[in-house]
Design an enzyme around this catalytic site. Sequence first.
Site, PDB file in Angstrom:
ATOM      1  N   LYS A  10       0.829  -1.212   0.000  1.00 56.27           N
ATOM      2  CA  LYS A  10       0.000   0.000   0.000  1.00 56.27           C
ATOM      3  C   LYS A  10       0.868   1.269   0.000  1.00 56.27           C
ATOM      4  CE  LYS A  10      -3.878  -2.361   2.278  1.00 56.27           C
ATOM      5  NZ  LYS A  10      -4.913  -2.273   3.339  1.00 56.27           N
ATOM      6  N   TYR A  50     -12.370  -1.798  -3.704  1.00 59.52           N
ATOM      7  CA  TYR A  50     -12.859  -1.967  -2.329  1.00 59.52           C
ATOM      8  C   TYR A  50     -14.383  -1.810  -2.236  1.00 59.52           C
ATOM      9  CZ  TYR A  50      -8.254  -2.382  -0.099  1.00 59.52           C
ATOM     10  OH  TYR A  50      -7.015  -2.827   0.317  1.00 59.52           O
ATOM     11  N   ASN A 113      -2.048   0.239   6.739  1.00 59.86           N
ATOM     12  CA  ASN A 113      -1.509  -1.020   7.272  1.00 59.86           C
ATOM     13  C   ASN A 113      -0.622  -1.799   6.290  1.00 59.86           C
ATOM     14  OD1 ASN A 113      -3.551  -1.912   5.650  1.00 59.86           O
ATOM     15  ND2 ASN A 113      -4.731  -2.921   7.263  1.00 59.86           N
ATOM     16  N   HIS A 116      -2.065  -5.515   1.589  1.00 58.50           N
ATOM     17  CA  HIS A 116      -3.357  -6.170   1.435  1.00 58.50           C
ATOM     18  C   HIS A 116      -3.117  -7.648   1.203  1.00 58.50           C
ATOM     19  CE1 HIS A 116      -7.298  -7.282  -0.194  1.00 58.50           C
ATOM     20  NE2 HIS A 116      -6.644  -7.882  -1.171  1.00 58.50           N
ATOM     21  N   GLU A 127      -9.635 -10.545  -7.443  1.00 60.09           N
ATOM     22  CA  GLU A 127      -8.713  -9.424  -7.247  1.00 60.09           C
ATOM     23  C   GLU A 127      -7.523  -9.512  -8.214  1.00 60.09           C
ATOM     24  OE1 GLU A 127      -9.909  -8.966  -2.531  1.00 60.09           O
ATOM     25  OE2 GLU A 127      -7.881  -9.614  -3.059  1.00 60.09           O
TER      26      GLU A 127
HETATM   27  P1  ATP Z   1      -7.055  -5.976   3.421  1.00 61.11           P
HETATM   28  O1  ATP Z   1      -8.358  -6.335   2.766  1.00 61.11           O
HETATM   29  O2  ATP Z   1      -6.500  -4.638   2.975  1.00 61.11           O
HETATM   30  O3  ATP Z   1      -6.044  -7.080   3.326  1.00 61.11           O
HETATM   31  P2  ATP Z   1      -8.093  -6.784   5.939  1.00 61.11           P
HETATM   32  O4  ATP Z   1      -8.716  -7.915   5.159  1.00 61.11           O
HETATM   33  O5  ATP Z   1      -7.186  -7.164   7.058  1.00 61.11           O
HETATM   34  O6  ATP Z   1      -7.315  -5.810   4.983  1.00 61.11           O
HETATM   35  P3  ATP Z   1     -10.642  -5.476   5.835  1.00 61.11           P
HETATM   36  O7  ATP Z   1     -11.682  -5.643   6.884  1.00 61.11           O
HETATM   37  O8  ATP Z   1     -10.818  -6.192   4.529  1.00 61.11           O
HETATM   38  O9  ATP Z   1      -9.231  -5.840   6.493  1.00 61.11           O
HETATM   39  O10 ATP Z   1     -10.483  -3.918   5.570  1.00 61.11           O
HETATM   40  C1  ATP Z   1      -9.887  -3.452   4.365  1.00 61.11           C
HETATM   41  C2  ATP Z   1      -8.991  -2.289   4.670  1.00 61.11           C
HETATM   42  O11 ATP Z   1      -9.781  -1.208   5.125  1.00 61.11           O
HETATM   43  C3  ATP Z   1      -7.972  -2.509   5.798  1.00 61.11           C
HETATM   44  O12 ATP Z   1      -6.810  -3.139   5.386  1.00 61.11           O
HETATM   45  C4  ATP Z   1      -7.696  -1.092   6.222  1.00 61.11           C
HETATM   46  O13 ATP Z   1      -6.766  -0.466   5.338  1.00 61.11           O
HETATM   47  C5  ATP Z   1      -9.059  -0.445   6.085  1.00 61.11           C
HETATM   48  N1  ATP Z   1      -9.765  -0.487   7.359  1.00 61.11           N
HETATM   49  C6  ATP Z   1     -10.346  -1.554   7.949  1.00 61.11           C
HETATM   50  N2  ATP Z   1     -10.901  -1.223   9.130  1.00 61.11           N
HETATM   51  C7  ATP Z   1     -10.663   0.100   9.295  1.00 61.11           C
HETATM   52  C8  ATP Z   1     -10.971   1.054  10.296  1.00 61.11           C
HETATM   53  N3  ATP Z   1     -11.647   0.695  11.390  1.00 61.11           N
HETATM   54  N4  ATP Z   1     -10.561   2.318  10.119  1.00 61.11           N
HETATM   55  C9  ATP Z   1      -9.881   2.694   9.005  1.00 61.11           C
HETATM   56  N5  ATP Z   1      -9.558   1.844   8.014  1.00 61.11           N
HETATM   57  C10 ATP Z   1      -9.934   0.568   8.147  1.00 61.11           C
HETATM   58 MG    MG Z   2      -9.848  -7.632   3.420  1.00 63.94          MG
END
Ligand code: ATP
Ligand code: MG
Length: 138
Positions: A10, A50, A113, A116, A127
């Site tokens: 990211k 997303y 974070n 992904h 994806e």
């Molecule tokens: P990713 O899909 O990016 O691998 P993930 O599967 O661990 O992450 P998801 O629940 O799919 O988490 O959320 C997608 C992304 O949205 C997260 O990686 C983060 O960047 C963002 N995100 C998730 N929760 C929050 C939150 N509470 N506040 C801000 N951003 C968030």
């Molecule tokens: Mg996710």
Amino acid sequence: MSNRTFTMIKPDAMKKGYAGKILDQILQSGFRIVALKQLHLSTAQAGAFYAVHKERPFYGELVEFMSSGVIIAAILEKENAVSDFRKLIGATDPSKADEGTIRKLYASSVGENAVHGSDSDENALIEGAFFFSGLEQY
Ligand code: ATP
Ligand code: MG
């Protein structure tokens, strides 16, 4: 296709210069690169990627962040790729991620974070196809 997953490095990790270290950790953990490219998503492209999170309160922030700079997108191959890669990256919130995981090492917050990782075989396929044609996968 349970041996493939999809990842992005990211914009936060790219800007901090962690791409090389993250790719090295991925390769050292036994993943093979099937496809890889660097690109800068538009807000429309980040929003489409997303779209499943459209109703979540952080959607706008997430789309803005993911289109704020270049990313690296890649398809990876390994046995149990999806679950092994989720283990390698650690919890969504880096403060809750296990020691040694990519998010623990390189992420600063739940929003920014570092990486992904696909959450299912089905989504890995969707994806990967969002970014790469069949001809770009080896
Ligand atoms: P990713 O899909 O990016 O691998 P993930 O599967 O661990 O992450 P998801 O629940 O799919 O988490 O959320 C997608 C992304 O949205 C997260 O990686 C983060 O960047 C963002 N995100 C998730 N929760 C929050 C939150 N509470 N506040 C801000 N951003 C968030
Ligand atoms: Mg996710």
